[in-house]
Design a protein around this motif. Structure first.
Motif, PDB file in Angstrom:
ATOM      1  N   PHE A 118     -12.282  -0.606   5.260  1.00 24.09           N
ATOM      2  CA  PHE A 118     -13.663  -0.471   4.780  1.00 24.09           C
ATOM      3  C   PHE A 118     -14.106   0.980   4.785  1.00 24.09           C
ATOM      4  O   PHE A 118     -14.899   1.476   4.115  1.00 24.09           O
ATOM      5  N   ILE A 119     -13.371   1.946   5.445  1.00 25.32           N
ATOM      6  CA  ILE A 119     -13.630   3.376   5.319  1.00 25.32           C
ATOM      7  C   ILE A 119     -13.189   3.878   4.067  1.00 25.32           C
ATOM      8  O   ILE A 119     -13.913   4.363   3.284  1.00 25.32           O
ATOM      9  N   ASP A 120     -12.077   3.466   3.555  1.00 28.00           N
ATOM     10  CA  ASP A 120     -11.342   3.828   2.324  1.00 28.00           C
ATOM     11  C   ASP A 120     -12.611   3.198   1.016  1.00 28.00           C
ATOM     12  O   ASP A 120     -12.940   3.930  -0.013  1.00 28.00           O
ATOM     13  N   LEU A 121     -12.925   1.987   1.280  1.00 28.10           N
ATOM     14  CA  LEU A 121     -13.882   1.322   0.179  1.00 28.10           C
ATOM     15  C   LEU A 121     -15.244   2.116   0.203  1.00 28.10           C
ATOM     16  O   LEU A 121     -15.739   2.239  -0.860  1.00 28.10           O
ATOM     17  N   GLU A 122     -15.744   2.461   1.287  1.00 26.31           N
ATOM     18  CA  GLU A 122     -17.047   3.310   1.136  1.00 26.31           C
ATOM     19  C   GLU A 122     -16.936   4.806   0.868  1.00 26.31           C
ATOM     20  O   GLU A 122     -17.533   5.466   0.234  1.00 26.31           O
ATOM     21  N   HIS A 123     -15.933   5.443   1.401  1.00 25.11           N
ATOM     22  CA  HIS A 123     -15.978   6.823   1.682  1.00 25.11           C
ATOM     23  C   HIS A 123     -14.652   7.430   0.648  1.00 25.11           C
ATOM     24  O   HIS A 123     -14.555   8.497   0.462  1.00 25.11           O
ATOM     25  N   GLN A 124     -13.695   6.548   0.357  1.00 27.62           N
ATOM     26  CA  GLN A 124     -12.488   7.204  -0.292  1.00 27.62           C
ATOM     27  C   GLN A 124     -11.719   8.019   0.252  1.00 27.62           C
ATOM     28  O   GLN A 124     -11.155   8.938  -0.063  1.00 27.62           O
ATOM     29  N   ILE A 125     -11.599   7.935   1.773  1.00 26.14           N
ATOM     30  CA  ILE A 125     -10.785   8.522   2.527  1.00 26.14           C
ATOM     31  C   ILE A 125     -10.065   7.705   3.671  1.00 26.14           C
ATOM     32  O   ILE A 125     -10.579   6.539   3.702  1.00 26.14           O
ATOM     33  N   LEU A 126      -8.901   8.336   4.228  1.00 28.86           N
ATOM     34  CA  LEU A 126      -8.244   7.410   5.020  1.00 28.86           C
ATOM     35  C   LEU A 126      -7.885   8.377   6.240  1.00 28.86           C
ATOM     36  O   LEU A 126      -6.900   9.230   6.019  1.00 28.86           O
ATOM     37  N   PRO A 127      -8.593   8.385   7.194  1.00 28.10           N
ATOM     38  CA  PRO A 127      -8.588   9.469   8.079  1.00 28.10           C
ATOM     39  C   PRO A 127      -7.041   9.415   9.077  1.00 28.10           C
ATOM     40  O   PRO A 127      -6.388   8.652   9.362  1.00 28.10           O
ATOM     41  N   ASN A 128      -6.805  10.704   8.854  1.00 24.22           N
ATOM     42  CA  ASN A 128      -5.456  10.898   9.617  1.00 24.22           C
ATOM     43  C   ASN A 128      -5.554  10.599  11.291  1.00 24.22           C
ATOM     44  O   ASN A 128      -4.287  10.297  11.737  1.00 24.22           O
ATOM     45  N   LEU A 194       5.916  -2.636   9.732  1.00 21.41           N
ATOM     46  CA  LEU A 194       6.527  -3.911   9.123  1.00 21.41           C
ATOM     47  C   LEU A 194       8.036  -3.777   8.645  1.00 21.41           C
ATOM     48  O   LEU A 194       8.450  -4.840   8.390  1.00 21.41           O
ATOM     49  N   GLY A 195       8.394  -2.587   8.506  1.00 24.80           N
ATOM     50  CA  GLY A 195       9.751  -2.136   8.322  1.00 24.80           C
ATOM     51  C   GLY A 195       9.974  -2.236   6.613  1.00 24.80           C
ATOM     52  O   GLY A 195       9.197  -2.481   5.991  1.00 24.80           O
ATOM     53  N   GLY A 196      11.280  -1.950   6.072  1.00 23.90           N
ATOM     54  CA  GLY A 196      11.483  -1.535   4.974  1.00 23.90           C
ATOM     55  C   GLY A 196      11.253  -2.680   3.984  1.00 23.90           C
ATOM     56  O   GLY A 196      10.776  -2.672   2.796  1.00 23.90           O
ATOM     57  N   ARG A 197      11.444  -3.814   4.330  1.00 21.98           N
ATOM     58  CA  ARG A 197      11.399  -5.216   3.518  1.00 21.98           C
ATOM     59  C   ARG A 197       9.980  -5.458   3.131  1.00 21.98           C
ATOM     60  O   ARG A 197       9.585  -5.490   1.974  1.00 21.98           O
ATOM     61  N   LEU A 198       9.071  -5.581   4.082  1.00 24.14           N
ATOM     62  CA  LEU A 198       7.739  -5.953   4.031  1.00 24.14           C
ATOM     63  C   LEU A 198       7.004  -4.852   3.399  1.00 24.14           C
ATOM     64  O   LEU A 198       5.803  -5.189   2.935  1.00 24.14           O
ATOM     65  N   VAL A 199       7.201  -3.466   3.746  1.00 21.10           N
ATOM     66  CA  VAL A 199       6.562  -2.466   3.003  1.00 21.10           C
ATOM     67  C   VAL A 199       6.811  -2.438   1.513  1.00 21.10           C
ATOM     68  O   VAL A 199       5.838  -2.273   0.748  1.00 21.10           O
ATOM     69  N   VAL A 200       7.785  -3.115   1.095  1.00 22.77           N
ATOM     70  CA  VAL A 200       7.960  -3.270  -0.549  1.00 22.77           C
ATOM     71  C   VAL A 200       6.995  -4.230  -0.916  1.00 22.77           C
ATOM     72  O   VAL A 200       6.285  -4.028  -2.030  1.00 22.77           O
ATOM     73  N   ILE A 201       7.132  -5.380  -0.076  1.00 19.40           N
ATOM     74  CA  ILE A 201       6.055  -6.544  -0.256  1.00 19.40           C
ATOM     75  C   ILE A 201       4.815  -6.006  -0.459  1.00 19.40           C
ATOM     76  O   ILE A 201       3.864  -6.528  -1.362  1.00 19.40           O
ATOM     77  N   THR A 202       4.337  -5.148   0.391  1.00 17.38           N
ATOM     78  CA  THR A 202       2.943  -4.521   0.636  1.00 17.38           C
ATOM     79  C   THR A 202       2.684  -3.848  -0.713  1.00 17.38           C
ATOM     80  O   THR A 202       1.472  -3.911  -1.281  1.00 17.38           O
ATOM     81  N   TYR A 203       3.601  -2.982  -1.131  1.00 17.65           N
ATOM     82  CA  TYR A 203       3.311  -2.146  -2.292  1.00 17.65           C
ATOM     83  C   TYR A 203       3.382  -3.031  -3.544  1.00 17.65           C
ATOM     84  O   TYR A 203       2.235  -2.619  -4.374  1.00 17.65           O
ATOM     85  N   VAL A 204       4.187  -3.928  -3.745  1.00 21.36           N
ATOM     86  CA  VAL A 204       4.177  -4.709  -5.097  1.00 21.36           C
ATOM     87  C   VAL A 204       2.793  -5.363  -5.177  1.00 21.36           C
ATOM     88  O   VAL A 204       2.167  -5.432  -6.074  1.00 21.36           O
ATOM     89  N   LEU A 205       2.242  -6.079  -3.960  1.00 24.46           N
ATOM     90  CA  LEU A 205       1.252  -6.992  -3.835  1.00 24.46           C
ATOM     91  C   LEU A 205      -0.066  -6.058  -3.989  1.00 24.46           C
ATOM     92  O   LEU A 205      -1.039  -6.454  -4.465  1.00 24.46           O
ATOM     93  N   SER A 206      -0.236  -4.826  -3.415  1.00 24.75           N
ATOM     94  CA  SER A 206      -1.310  -4.127  -3.835  1.00 24.75           C
ATOM     95  C   SER A 206      -1.483  -3.465  -5.111  1.00 24.75           C
ATOM     96  O   SER A 206      -2.482  -3.564  -5.595  1.00 24.75           O
ATOM     97  N   SER A 207      -0.117  -3.221  -5.715  1.00 23.79           N
ATOM     98  CA  SER A 207      -0.329  -2.942  -6.926  1.00 23.79           C
ATOM     99  C   SER A 207      -0.647  -4.090  -8.151  1.00 23.79           C
ATOM    100  O   SER A 207      -1.725  -3.744  -8.939  1.00 23.79           O
ATOM    101  N   MET A 208      -0.335  -5.195  -7.848  1.00 24.03           N
ATOM    102  CA  MET A 208      -1.037  -6.316  -8.481  1.00 24.03           C
ATOM    103  C   MET A 208      -2.278  -6.552  -8.303  1.00 24.03           C
ATOM    104  O   MET A 208      -3.150  -6.716  -9.194  1.00 24.03           O
ATOM    105  N   ILE A 209      -2.771  -6.490  -7.127  1.00 26.41           N
ATOM    106  CA  ILE A 209      -4.208  -6.747  -6.917  1.00 26.41           C
ATOM    107  C   ILE A 209      -5.016  -5.708  -7.682  1.00 26.41           C
ATOM    108  O   ILE A 209      -6.187  -5.690  -8.034  1.00 26.41           O
ATOM    109  N   GLY A 210      -4.637  -4.288  -7.396  1.00 27.03           N
ATOM    110  CA  GLY A 210      -5.249  -3.163  -7.765  1.00 27.03           C
ATOM    111  C   GLY A 210      -5.202  -3.317  -9.417  1.00 27.03           C
ATOM    112  O   GLY A 210      -6.215  -2.976  -9.918  1.00 27.03           O
ATOM    113  N   THR A 233      -7.796   0.464   0.337  1.00 25.73           N
ATOM    114  CA  THR A 233      -8.258  -0.792   0.561  1.00 25.73           C
ATOM    115  C   THR A 233      -7.442  -1.927   0.093  1.00 25.73           C
ATOM    116  O   THR A 233      -7.306  -2.795   0.728  1.00 25.73           O
ATOM    117  N   MET A 234      -6.864  -1.629  -1.044  1.00 24.98           N
ATOM    118  CA  MET A 234      -5.764  -2.510  -1.604  1.00 24.98           C
ATOM    119  C   MET A 234      -4.630  -2.728  -0.668  1.00 24.98           C
ATOM    120  O   MET A 234      -4.173  -3.565  -0.328  1.00 24.98           O
TER     121      MET A 234
END
Ligand SMILES: [Zn+2]
Length: 257
Positions: A118-128, A194-210, A233-234
């Protein structure tokens, strides 16, 4: 032990609603740089501090019909929606992960993702203040729980390195910053949990949604090529899917390769 049916599910939903209420505060206050615990919640319209009975997740919103008791300023629908969403995500994790210490870790992870979404959706930032401790906490938890320390390190390197490489390449090619380093740190955090395998899933999925969201916005002329899509957000949405169903997705994928 004799517990009523659905006792665990009900407890989890109640916890989800209350924690969702706290996540609302984080989403509202973190981008403003304020404390998330002090002062007590107030109406943004009249400044009246909220009594506890006006602060009950979802129910108070319905009882007040979405308006402040004192000044009738409309209360954003976002508050009850995030509370209900948090409860739903908690429940889905209960079914996907099952009872045990990993459930607590994944719920903590999910909370971070909801706030980032929600913060990225509204402000386009991802707080450190979320992503950096997230990397450390994710790694420490992974030392004693799945995916294990080495898989977690691989996730951090892959998540952080992958996006950093793409950002760097994009910058060299087009001389524009494709994404902030907030995305890099966020994907490293996702890798830590999540580890190396699921981070790849996350990246592929977010690119598809994006890609899908971007194409829809372009087709309906609500955006042009220069419009920035909130990638965090994705990522948050994709990471939630990966946390819940990443392993079944991987099994299905390799079975049908
Ligand atoms: Zn008010």
């Amino acid at each position: 032990m004799d517990v009523p049916p659905y006792f665990a599910e009900l407890t989890l939903v109640m916890c989800g609603l209350c924690i969702g209420s706290f996540l609302n505060v984080c989403i509202y206050r973190l981008p403003l740089g304020g404390s998330v615990v002090h002062p007590a919640s107030r109406c943004p319209g009249c400044g009246q501090p909220l009594a506890w009975w006006d602060n009950i997740p979802v129910l108070s919103y319905i009882a007040l019909r979405g308006r402040c008791r004192t000044c009738r300023t409309p209360i954003s629908l976002r508050y009850p929606v995030i509370e209900a969403l948090t409860a739903a995500i908690f429940l889905l994790h209960w079914y996907a992960v099952g009872p045990g210490p990993l459930l607590f870790v994944r719920l903590l992870f999910a909370c971070a993702l909801i706030v980032l979404f929600f913060i990225d959706l509204e402000h386009q930032i991802l707080p450190n203040v979320i992503t950096l401790p997230g990397i450390v906490i994710g790694f420490l938890c992974s030392c004693v729980l799945p995916p294990g320390p080495w898989m977690s390190l691989a996730g951090i390197a892959l998540g952080g390195g992958l996006l950093w490489g793409i950002a760097e390449l994009w910058f060299r090619l087009r001389k524009v910053e494709a994404m902030g380093f907030g995305d890099v740190k966020m994907l490293a955090m996702i890798g830590a949990f999540l580890g190396g395998r699921l981070v790849v899933i996350t990246y592929v999925l977010s690119s598809m949604i994006g890609g899908l969201v971007g194409a829809t916005l372009l087709a309906t002329r609500r955006a042009d090529m220069a419009t920035k899509v909130p990638f965090g957000t994705m990522l948050a949405f994709a990471a939630l899917v990966a946390s819940l169903y990443g392993e079944p997705i991987l099994t299905w994928y390799f079975a049908n390769l």
